[in-house]
Design an enzyme around this catalytic site. Structure first.
Site, PDB file in Angstrom:
ATOM      1  N   HIS A 150      43.337  30.315  45.187  1.00  0.00           N
ATOM      2  CA  HIS A 150      44.179  29.363  44.450  1.00  0.00           C
ATOM      3  C   HIS A 150      45.627  29.829  44.269  1.00  0.00           C
ATOM      4  CE1 HIS A 150      43.387  32.101  41.127  1.00  0.00           C
ATOM      5  NE2 HIS A 150      44.383  31.540  40.469  1.00  0.00           N
TER       6      HIS A 150
HETATM    7  C1  UD1 Z   1      46.991  28.889  36.619  1.00  0.00           C
HETATM    8  C2  UD1 Z   1      47.674  30.219  36.286  1.00  0.00           C
HETATM    9  C3  UD1 Z   1      47.057  31.322  37.125  1.00  0.00           C
HETATM   10  C4  UD1 Z   1      45.550  31.348  36.973  1.00  0.00           C
HETATM   11  C5  UD1 Z   1      45.002  29.971  37.299  1.00  0.00           C
HETATM   12  C6  UD1 Z   1      43.500  29.917  37.145  1.00  0.00           C
HETATM   13  C7  UD1 Z   1      50.044  30.158  35.659  1.00  0.00           C
HETATM   14  C8  UD1 Z   1      51.427  30.399  36.136  1.00  0.00           C
HETATM   15  N1  UD1 Z   1      49.099  30.161  36.611  1.00  0.00           N
HETATM   16  O1  UD1 Z   1      47.286  28.588  37.979  1.00  0.00           O
HETATM   17  O2  UD1 Z   1      47.577  32.564  36.688  1.00  0.00           O
HETATM   18  O3  UD1 Z   1      45.009  32.311  37.833  1.00  0.00           O
HETATM   19  O4  UD1 Z   1      45.603  29.026  36.416  1.00  0.00           O
HETATM   20  O5  UD1 Z   1      43.014  28.656  37.484  1.00  0.00           O
HETATM   21  O6  UD1 Z   1      49.839  29.978  34.487  1.00  0.00           O
HETATM   22  N2  UD1 Z   1      44.963  20.985  38.041  1.00  0.00           N
HETATM   23  C9  UD1 Z   1      44.007  20.027  37.887  1.00  0.00           C
HETATM   24  N3  UD1 Z   1      43.175  20.123  36.813  1.00  0.00           N
HETATM   25  C10 UD1 Z   1      43.281  21.091  35.880  1.00  0.00           C
HETATM   26  C11 UD1 Z   1      44.266  22.063  36.046  1.00  0.00           C
HETATM   27  C12 UD1 Z   1      45.095  22.016  37.135  1.00  0.00           C
HETATM   28  O7  UD1 Z   1      43.877  19.138  38.710  1.00  0.00           O
HETATM   29  O8  UD1 Z   1      42.505  21.092  34.911  1.00  0.00           O
HETATM   30  C13 UD1 Z   1      45.858  20.936  39.197  1.00  0.00           C
HETATM   31  C14 UD1 Z   1      47.211  20.338  38.862  1.00  0.00           C
HETATM   32  O9  UD1 Z   1      47.578  19.472  39.865  1.00  0.00           O
HETATM   33  C15 UD1 Z   1      48.166  21.471  38.883  1.00  0.00           C
HETATM   34  C16 UD1 Z   1      47.473  22.462  39.811  1.00  0.00           C
HETATM   35  O10 UD1 Z   1      46.074  22.224  39.706  1.00  0.00           O
HETATM   36  O11 UD1 Z   1      49.404  21.117  39.371  1.00  0.00           O
HETATM   37  C17 UD1 Z   1      47.767  23.861  39.397  1.00  0.00           C
HETATM   38  O12 UD1 Z   1      47.520  24.059  38.012  1.00  0.00           O
HETATM   39  P1  UD1 Z   1      48.451  25.072  37.146  1.00  0.00           P
HETATM   40  O13 UD1 Z   1      47.923  25.214  35.779  1.00  0.00           O
HETATM   41  O14 UD1 Z   1      49.876  24.663  37.297  1.00  0.00           O
HETATM   42  O15 UD1 Z   1      48.328  26.414  37.925  1.00  0.00           O
HETATM   43  P2  UD1 Z   1      47.069  27.121  38.552  1.00  0.00           P
HETATM   44  O16 UD1 Z   1      47.267  27.176  40.004  1.00  0.00           O
HETATM   45  O17 UD1 Z   1      45.790  26.542  38.026  1.00  0.00           O
END
Ligand code: UD1
Length: 371
Positions: A214
């Site tokens: 991820h």
């Molecule tokens: C975040 C953390 C990372 C951690 C990871 C675990 C930061 C900078 N990054 O990264 O350190 O390892 O979480 O998962 O804080 N999304 C969904 N549903 C959700 C959450 C996210 O669809 O419940 C999608 C969204 O489109 C979002 C993308 O996943 O844009 C990424 O989510 P985000 O929280 O921005 O970062 P992660 O890659 O999950």
């Protein structure tokens, strides 16, 4: 504690939930007078990324969900700050406790420090020295703002000292995520429950590899993602692949039209799975290939070989003492290490000091005295 104190504990993203669960449990058991407020920033919001963790880990319903949702790094961090500040004004806490290294961690630490509220950081002092990762920036800044810092490994204390953090503020407490692992291991779900009919693929082969991806550096660039998916397909010829796909990765596989790279009779893809399902998948795997930070530690605690698909780690003890090997995204190296594990079983490793299931109790004792 004679006077009632108020402590806000913050969670935001999936890896925070495993860390906060034992801390809340230990604090509630030890301090009936503590006014413990739990705030979820809503950084992760899907049922698969949030609710099933609260249920399985017995985390109480948050007092407030800030519902920030997705956004760029800056927008998400700013939005959390904007929504967290009124909570600090309302609860007037004696301290704010943050865990890990996600955007919610730095955002809430910064609001608290600006309002002269003491900050407590659990999992302090880890450093990859790779500032291209947002987590590294979050770690360094959160530690600079913190008044009490709990570490998981001895090297973390040296990292903090090198950045000018006074050693008096730092306590080597152990690893709260491994508290959660030990507490829940007996309830871990066997892969046969999760995989249903697909379990026959694993039964037939007698083993499987578990993959998670991820990190933006692996999944946001179409060439790199395609290269890794191509290798997953190659690996599936040797050993069945179980691959729970993170929402970020899923979106990019669709965006870059790479779904066909996962079509193989020995590749089982899944939506993100719950904690007990993931624990069962890790504990029964022949090996794990991942770019997650937490999984490097969990596989070390379980004694399962782990290949880390990153150029570095902020958790070096998983390499020096545990079962972890860094392989980056160099396919030749990944192939070599994978083949070696299939032939020899891989690194044995040992469980690091104070990863004993009682870190949160040590934190609670120290924190209550300090408050
Ligand atoms: C975040 C953390 C990372 C951690 C990871 C675990 C930061 C900078 N990054 O990264 O350190 O390892 O979480 O998962 O804080 N999304 C969904 N549903 C959700 C959450 C996210 O669809 O419940 C999608 C969204 O489109 C979002 C993308 O996943 O844009 C990424 O989510 P985000 O929280 O921005 O970062 P992660 O890659 O999950």
């Amino acid at each position: 504690m004679t006077v009632t104190k108020t402590l806000i504990c913050v969670v935001g993203a999936r890896p925070n939930f495993m860390k906060i669960a034992p801390i809340v449990r230990a604090l509630k058991a030890k301090a009936t007078k503590l006014n413990l407020v739990l705030i979820h920033t809503g950084q992760h919001y899907d049922q698969t990324m949030k609710a099933q963790f609260f249920d399985q880990l017995g985390i109480p319903e948050p007092d407030k969900d800030l519902e920030v949702g997705a956004g760029s790094l800056s927008v998400q961090t700013a939005e959390i700050m904007k929504r967290f500040e009124p909570e600090v004004d309302y609860y007037k806490p004696d301290a704010v406790l943050v865990v890990g290294d996600v955007n919610s961690t730095i955002a809430c630490a910064l609001v608290s420090a600006q309002k002269k509220i003491r900050v407590v950081h659990v999992e302090a002092g880890l450093r990859s020295r790779d500032r291209t990762m947002p987590e590294e920036i979050n770690r360094v800044l959160t530690d600079q703002l913190s008044d009490r810092l709990y570490t998981t490994e001895k090297l973390a204390e040296d990292n903090l000292a090198a950045e000018g953090v006074c050693r008096d503020k730092v306590v080597f407490a152990g690893n709260v995520m491994i508290d959660t692992l030990r507490y829940n291991l007996a309830q871990a779900k066997h892969p046969s429950e999760l995989l249903a009919d697909n379990y026959s693929i694993i039964e037939k082969a007698g083993h499987y590899s578990l993959w998670t991806l991820h990190r933006p550096s692996n999944v946001d660039n179409p060439e790199i993602l395609q290269k890794l998916l191509t290798f997953i397909k190659e690996a599936a010829d040797k050993i069945p692949v179980v691959f729970p796909v993170h929402p970020r990765t899923q979106k990019n596989i669709q965006k870059f039209k790479l779904s066909s790279f996962l079509e193989h009779p020995q590749i089982i893809t899944l939506s993100p799975v719950g904690y007990l399902e993931m624990l069962g998948l890790m504990n029964n795997a022949r090996l794990v290939l991942t770019d997650s930070g937490g999984i490097q530690e969990e596989t070390t605690a379980l004694g399962i070989p782990c290949l880390t698909l990153r150029e570095n780690t902020e958790r070096p003890i998983t390499i020096s003492e545990g079962t972890n090997t860094i392989v980056g995204s160099d396919i030749t190296l990944i192939r070599k290490e994978l083949d070696q594990i299939l032939q020899t079983g891989g690194k044995a490793g040992r469980v690091p000091t104070l990863w004993d299931g009682h870190a949160a109790e040590r934190i609670a004792d120290d924190l209550l005295a300090w408050l």
